[in-house]
Design a protein around this motif. Structure first.
Motif, PDB file in Angstrom:
ATOM      1  N   THR A   6       0.852  -1.190   0.000  1.00 12.46           N
ATOM      2  CA  THR A   6       0.000   0.000   0.000  1.00 12.46           C
ATOM      3  C   THR A   6       0.886   1.238   0.000  1.00 12.46           C
ATOM      4  OG1 THR A   6      -1.735  -1.156   1.221  1.00 12.46           O
ATOM      5  CG2 THR A   6      -1.838   1.245   1.174  1.00 12.46           C
ATOM      6  N   LEU A   7       0.735   2.055  -1.029  1.00  9.81           N
ATOM      7  CA  LEU A   7       1.576   3.245  -1.185  1.00  9.81           C
ATOM      8  C   LEU A   7       1.047   4.403  -0.349  1.00  9.81           C
ATOM      9  CD1 LEU A   7       2.021   3.056  -5.064  1.00  9.81           C
ATOM     10  CD2 LEU A   7       3.438   2.013  -3.288  1.00  9.81           C
ATOM     11  N   SER A   8       1.856   5.420  -0.230  1.00  8.66           N
ATOM     12  CA  SER A   8       1.483   6.570   0.592  1.00  8.66           C
ATOM     13  C   SER A   8       0.248   7.290   0.058  1.00  8.66           C
ATOM     14  CB  SER A   8       2.663   7.542   0.686  1.00  8.66           C
ATOM     15  OG  SER A   8       3.077   7.944  -0.618  1.00  8.66           O
ATOM     16  N   ASN A   9      -0.049   7.130  -1.237  1.00  9.22           N
ATOM     17  CA  ASN A   9      -1.238   7.777  -1.821  1.00  9.22           C
ATOM     18  C   ASN A   9      -2.479   6.900  -1.718  1.00  9.22           C
ATOM     19  OD1 ASN A   9      -0.800   5.783  -3.719  1.00  9.22           O
ATOM     20  ND2 ASN A   9      -0.268   7.187  -5.390  1.00  9.22           N
ATOM     21  N   GLY A  10      -2.356   5.739  -1.055  1.00  5.09           N
ATOM     22  CA  GLY A  10      -3.495   4.855  -0.862  1.00  5.09           C
ATOM     23  C   GLY A  10      -3.623   3.759  -1.902  1.00  5.09           C
ATOM     24  N   LYS A  11      -2.865   3.818  -2.980  1.00  3.62           N
ATOM     25  CA  LYS A  11      -2.920   2.792  -4.019  1.00  3.62           C
ATOM     26  C   LYS A  11      -2.365   1.478  -3.479  1.00  3.62           C
ATOM     27  CE  LYS A  11      -1.307   1.678  -8.702  1.00  3.62           C
ATOM     28  NZ  LYS A  11      -0.481   2.127  -9.848  1.00  3.62           N
ATOM     29  N   THR A  12      -3.036   0.371  -3.807  1.00  2.00           N
ATOM     30  CA  THR A  12      -2.612  -0.946  -3.332  1.00  2.00           C
ATOM     31  C   THR A  12      -2.180  -1.808  -4.512  1.00  2.00           C
ATOM     32  OG1 THR A  12      -4.089  -0.891  -1.415  1.00  2.00           O
ATOM     33  CG2 THR A  12      -3.333  -3.047  -2.138  1.00  2.00           C
ATOM     34  N   ILE A  13      -1.026  -2.456  -4.367  1.00  2.00           N
ATOM     35  CA  ILE A  13      -0.483  -3.335  -5.403  1.00  2.00           C
ATOM     36  C   ILE A  13      -0.405  -4.747  -4.842  1.00  2.00           C
ATOM     37  CG2 ILE A  13       1.489  -3.818  -6.898  1.00  2.00           C
ATOM     38  CD1 ILE A  13       2.213  -0.846  -6.693  1.00  2.00           C
ATOM     39  N   VAL A  14      -0.997  -5.691  -5.560  1.00  2.00           N
ATOM     40  CA  VAL A  14      -0.936  -7.098  -5.146  1.00  2.00           C
ATOM     41  C   VAL A  14       0.358  -7.697  -5.670  1.00  2.00           C
ATOM     42  CG1 VAL A  14      -2.037  -9.361  -5.305  1.00  2.00           C
ATOM     43  CG2 VAL A  14      -3.448  -7.299  -5.121  1.00  2.00           C
ATOM     44  N   LEU A  15       1.108  -8.313  -4.778  1.00  2.00           N
ATOM     45  CA  LEU A  15       2.410  -8.884  -5.129  1.00  2.00           C
ATOM     46  C   LEU A  15       2.364 -10.398  -5.047  1.00  2.00           C
ATOM     47  CD1 LEU A  15       4.562  -6.489  -2.916  1.00  2.00           C
ATOM     48  CD2 LEU A  15       4.118  -6.237  -5.371  1.00  2.00           C
ATOM     49  N   ASN A  16       3.068 -11.034  -5.970  1.00  2.00           N
ATOM     50  CA  ASN A  16       3.277 -12.477  -5.899  1.00  2.00           C
ATOM     51  C   ASN A  16       4.551 -12.819  -6.636  1.00  2.00           C
ATOM     52  OD1 ASN A  16       2.608 -13.036  -8.787  1.00  2.00           O
ATOM     53  ND2 ASN A  16       0.560 -12.387  -8.138  1.00  2.00           N
ATOM     54  N   ALA A  17       4.988 -14.073  -6.468  1.00  2.00           N
ATOM     55  CA  ALA A  17       6.289 -14.470  -7.024  1.00  2.00           C
ATOM     56  C   ALA A  17       6.296 -14.438  -8.546  1.00  2.00           C
ATOM     57  CB  ALA A  17       6.653 -15.866  -6.519  1.00  2.00           C
ATOM     58  N   ALA A  18       5.121 -14.522  -9.183  1.00  2.00           N
ATOM     59  CA  ALA A  18       5.072 -14.589 -10.638  1.00  2.00           C
ATOM     60  C   ALA A  18       5.312 -13.237 -11.294  1.00  2.00           C
ATOM     61  CB  ALA A  18       3.712 -15.144 -11.078  1.00  2.00           C
ATOM     62  N   GLY A  19       4.958 -12.159 -10.583  1.00  2.00           N
ATOM     63  CA  GLY A  19       5.086 -10.836 -11.176  1.00  2.00           C
ATOM     64  C   GLY A  19       6.512 -10.325 -11.164  1.00  2.00           C
ATOM     65  N   LYS A  20       6.845  -9.463 -12.111  1.00  2.00           N
ATOM     66  CA  LYS A  20       8.163  -8.837 -12.118  1.00  2.00           C
ATOM     67  C   LYS A  20       8.124  -7.601 -13.000  1.00  2.00           C
ATOM     68  CE  LYS A  20       9.973 -11.886 -15.764  1.00  2.00           C
ATOM     69  NZ  LYS A  20      11.057 -12.832 -16.135  1.00  2.00           N
ATOM     70  N   GLY A  21       9.149  -6.763 -12.835  1.00  2.00           N
ATOM     71  CA  GLY A  21       9.205  -5.544 -13.629  1.00  2.00           C
ATOM     72  C   GLY A  21       8.964  -4.311 -12.788  1.00  2.00           C
ATOM     73  N   VAL A  22       8.805  -3.169 -13.460  1.00  2.00           N
ATOM     74  CA  VAL A  22       8.636  -1.888 -12.784  1.00  2.00           C
ATOM     75  C   VAL A  22       7.206  -1.758 -12.259  1.00  2.00           C
ATOM     76  CG1 VAL A  22       8.712   0.614 -13.030  1.00  2.00           C
ATOM     77  CG2 VAL A  22      10.406  -0.811 -14.205  1.00  2.00           C
ATOM     78  N   LEU A  23       7.086  -1.501 -10.961  1.00  2.00           N
ATOM     79  CA  LEU A  23       5.777  -1.294 -10.353  1.00  2.00           C
ATOM     80  C   LEU A  23       5.445   0.187 -10.269  1.00  2.00           C
ATOM     81  CD1 LEU A  23       6.009  -3.831  -7.362  1.00  2.00           C
ATOM     82  CD2 LEU A  23       5.053  -4.225  -9.641  1.00  2.00           C
ATOM     83  N   ILE A  24       6.446   1.010  -9.958  1.00  2.00           N
ATOM     84  CA  ILE A  24       6.265   2.451  -9.811  1.00  2.00           C
ATOM     85  C   ILE A  24       7.496   3.159 -10.389  1.00  2.00           C
ATOM     86  CG2 ILE A  24       5.861   4.352  -8.201  1.00  2.00           C
ATOM     87  CD1 ILE A  24       5.033   2.258  -6.135  1.00  2.00           C
ATOM     88  N   ASP A  25       7.270   4.255 -11.085  1.00  2.00           N
ATOM     89  CA  ASP A  25       8.370   5.113 -11.532  1.00  2.00           C
ATOM     90  C   ASP A  25       7.802   6.524 -11.662  1.00  2.00           C
ATOM     91  OD1 ASP A  25      10.536   6.379 -12.552  1.00  2.00           O
ATOM     92  OD2 ASP A  25      10.817   5.049 -14.278  1.00  2.00           O
ATOM     93  N   ASP A  26       7.944   7.306 -10.573  1.00  2.00           N
ATOM     94  CA  ASP A  26       7.367   8.650 -10.576  1.00  2.00           C
ATOM     95  C   ASP A  26       8.426   9.741 -10.693  1.00  2.00           C
ATOM     96  OD1 ASP A  26       8.574   8.716  -8.130  1.00  2.00           O
ATOM     97  OD2 ASP A  26       6.750   9.044  -6.963  1.00  2.00           O
ATOM     98  N   GLY A  27       9.640   9.347 -11.081  1.00  2.00           N
ATOM     99  CA  GLY A  27      10.714  10.321 -11.210  1.00  2.00           C
ATOM    100  C   GLY A  27      11.547  10.488  -9.962  1.00  2.00           C
ATOM    101  N   ASN A  28      10.939  10.275  -8.785  1.00  2.00           N
ATOM    102  CA  ASN A  28      11.665  10.345  -7.524  1.00  2.00           C
ATOM    103  C   ASN A  28      11.993   8.956  -6.976  1.00  2.00           C
ATOM    104  OD1 ASN A  28      11.477  13.190  -7.415  1.00  2.00           O
ATOM    105  ND2 ASN A  28       9.393  13.023  -6.618  1.00  2.00           N
ATOM    106  N   ILE A  29      11.019   8.065  -7.112  1.00  2.00           N
ATOM    107  CA  ILE A  29      11.135   6.708  -6.582  1.00  2.00           C
ATOM    108  C   ILE A  29      10.845   5.711  -7.688  1.00  2.00           C
ATOM    109  CG2 ILE A  29      10.186   5.031  -4.942  1.00  2.00           C
ATOM    110  CD1 ILE A  29      11.730   7.181  -3.563  1.00  2.00           C
ATOM    111  N   LYS A  30      11.670   4.680  -7.779  1.00  2.00           N
ATOM    112  CA  LYS A  30      11.414   3.593  -8.709  1.00  2.00           C
ATOM    113  C   LYS A  30      11.288   2.299  -7.895  1.00  2.00           C
ATOM    114  CE  LYS A  30      13.454   3.444 -12.677  1.00  2.00           C
ATOM    115  NZ  LYS A  30      14.464   3.292 -13.761  1.00  2.00           N
ATOM    116  N   VAL A  31      10.197   1.590  -8.108  1.00  2.00           N
ATOM    117  CA  VAL A  31       9.955   0.337  -7.391  1.00  2.00           C
ATOM    118  C   VAL A  31       9.857  -0.781  -8.415  1.00  2.00           C
ATOM    119  CG1 VAL A  31       8.481  -0.900  -5.772  1.00  2.00           C
ATOM    120  CG2 VAL A  31       8.713   1.583  -5.593  1.00  2.00           C
TER     121      VAL A  31
END
Length: 396
Positions: free
Chosen positions: A140-165
């Motif tokens: 759950t990000l600071s803006n309230g957005k929720t991302i479901v994570l699992n072992a199958a997923g990969k790649g860039v989840l967030i890239d807002d210029g300040n933080i890359k996840v």
């Protein structure tokens, strides 16, 4: 002694020493199918005694009881455990052999090799079952957005210029702060693992965290100011990146752990009566409003609600992080503690039918076992269980 029995003993020894080839492992399981009940019983008993003498995993009394339960499980109740043994039929004794191998050598092979016992243990399988936990969580990000994570997923989840996840190929979340563009530390994210889940994360400072089941970790987008502060509920193993100018602090409901750079495990579940911090490397300070103690590697701090910090070196640090390495490890643990761990990992509830057993358990079981397989292992210590819907019922 006939040649087949001699060969079986030899293969047992190779398996124990981890020197058996694939062909020898195959031959071992084939001989287990062909050996007589009497041969199996004699070899099992000798191997069990040798293993216990070498490793001192159990007390002699506990060792005798477990061996007797293995050899007598469906012939005698607990009170008859030391009567003269009656040999089982081949299917059940083969199951006992497989379980004994599993108990003695569980660290040396993964669960798929346990398939030698599946047919035999099928007679004792529970009608309901539960799969083991997996790598899964929600971020759950600071803006309230929720991302479901699992072992199958990969790649860039967030890239807002300040933080890359990113989510790596290994299934861990990695936070990267763009240099000179760190956002204020008040932007807090929360990683939550459900019952039946665990996950890994690399924090913005490079610290690595393994989060156990039914746990949560709160942390900022970027660490700023004089300290790196996170909040933990549940259990996590930390490998903290060194930064003498910015101490790393883990806060929980019962207290706080402060480090500069170290490896440690911290357990602070709401349904446990204490917070436990076990140090593997470096140094940490454990404190609350009343007390503060510094730990050395190999020590554990136990902090009860409103109490003083108790430090002990009577602890197995590797046992405390066995969960991170795919194992349940019990060291003279009472049944309620064991079942709380089981409940979190399989996302099940635990109830007790009759009085709560006073037994204490010692042993190691892989966490990728199904619930029925794990409970079958525990039943060889004399306990009884059944799974009913989302409940494990401990029978006494």
């Amino acid at each position: 002694m006939n040649s087949s029995k001699t060969r079986l003993e030899y293969l047992f020894n190779c398996y124990n020493d981890k020197t058996a080839t694939k062909e020898e492992e195959k031959e071992l399981f084939q001989l287990l199918n062909e050996a007589t009940d009497k041969e199996l019983s004699e070899i099992l008993e000798e191997r069990w005694k040798t293993t216990q003498a070498d490793s001192s995993i159990f007390t002699s009394e506990t060792s005798d009881k477990i061996l007797s339960n293995i050899l007598n499980r469906h012939k005698a109740g607990e009170g008859e455990a030391f009567k003269k043994r009656k040999y089982w039929g081949p299917a059940k004794l083969l199951a006992a052999a497989a379980v004994l191998i599993f108990l003695c050598f569980g660290l040396y092979f993964s669960l798929p090799l346990f398939t030698v016992s599946e047919q035999s243990l099928a007679e004792n399988e529970m009608p309901n079952d539960a799969d083991p936990g997996t790598s899964k969580a929600t971020l759950t990000l600071s803006n309230g957005k929720t991302i479901v994570l699992n072992a199958a997923g990969k790649g860039v989840l967030i890239d807002d210029g300040n933080i890359k996840v990113n989510q790596s190929d290994e299934g861990q979340v990695v936070y990267e702060v763009v240099k000179d563009k760190a956002v204020p530390g008040t932007a807090v994210n929360t990683l939550v693992t459900p019952p039946g889940g665990q996950y890994q994360i690399v924090l913005p400072d490079g610290s690595r965290v393994w989060l156990n089941a039914a746990s949560s970790l709160k942390f900022p987008n970027a660490f700023t100011g004089g300290a790196r502060v996170v909040e933990l509920s549940g259990e996590a193993y930390f490998e903290v990146a060194k930064n003498k100018g910015m101490p790393f602090k883990v806060r929980s409901k019962l207290g706080e752990v402060e480090v500069l750079g170290t490896h440690f495990n911290m357990m602070s579940y709401d349904d446990e009566t204490s917070m436990k911090t076990t140090l593997l490397e470096g140094a940490v300070r454990v404190k609350n409003d009343r007390d503060a103690r510094v730990l050395k590697p190999g020590e554990q701090a136990i902090l009860n609600q409103g109490g003083m910090v108790k430090v002990t070196d009577d602890v197995d640090p590797n046992g405390e992080i066995a969960w991170k390495n795919g194992l349940f490890q019990f060291n003279d643990s009472d049944i309620k503690l064991v079942m709380r761990q089981v409940a979190r990992w399989y996302d099940l509830n635990v109830t007790y039918e009759g009085e709560i057993p006073s037994k204490r358990l010692t042993g190691k079981i892989p966490r990728d076992a199904k619930a029925s397989q794990l409970l079958s292992m525990l039943e060889y210590s004399g306990l009884k269980f059944r799974i009913q819907g989302k409940n494990i019922i401990v029978i006494n």
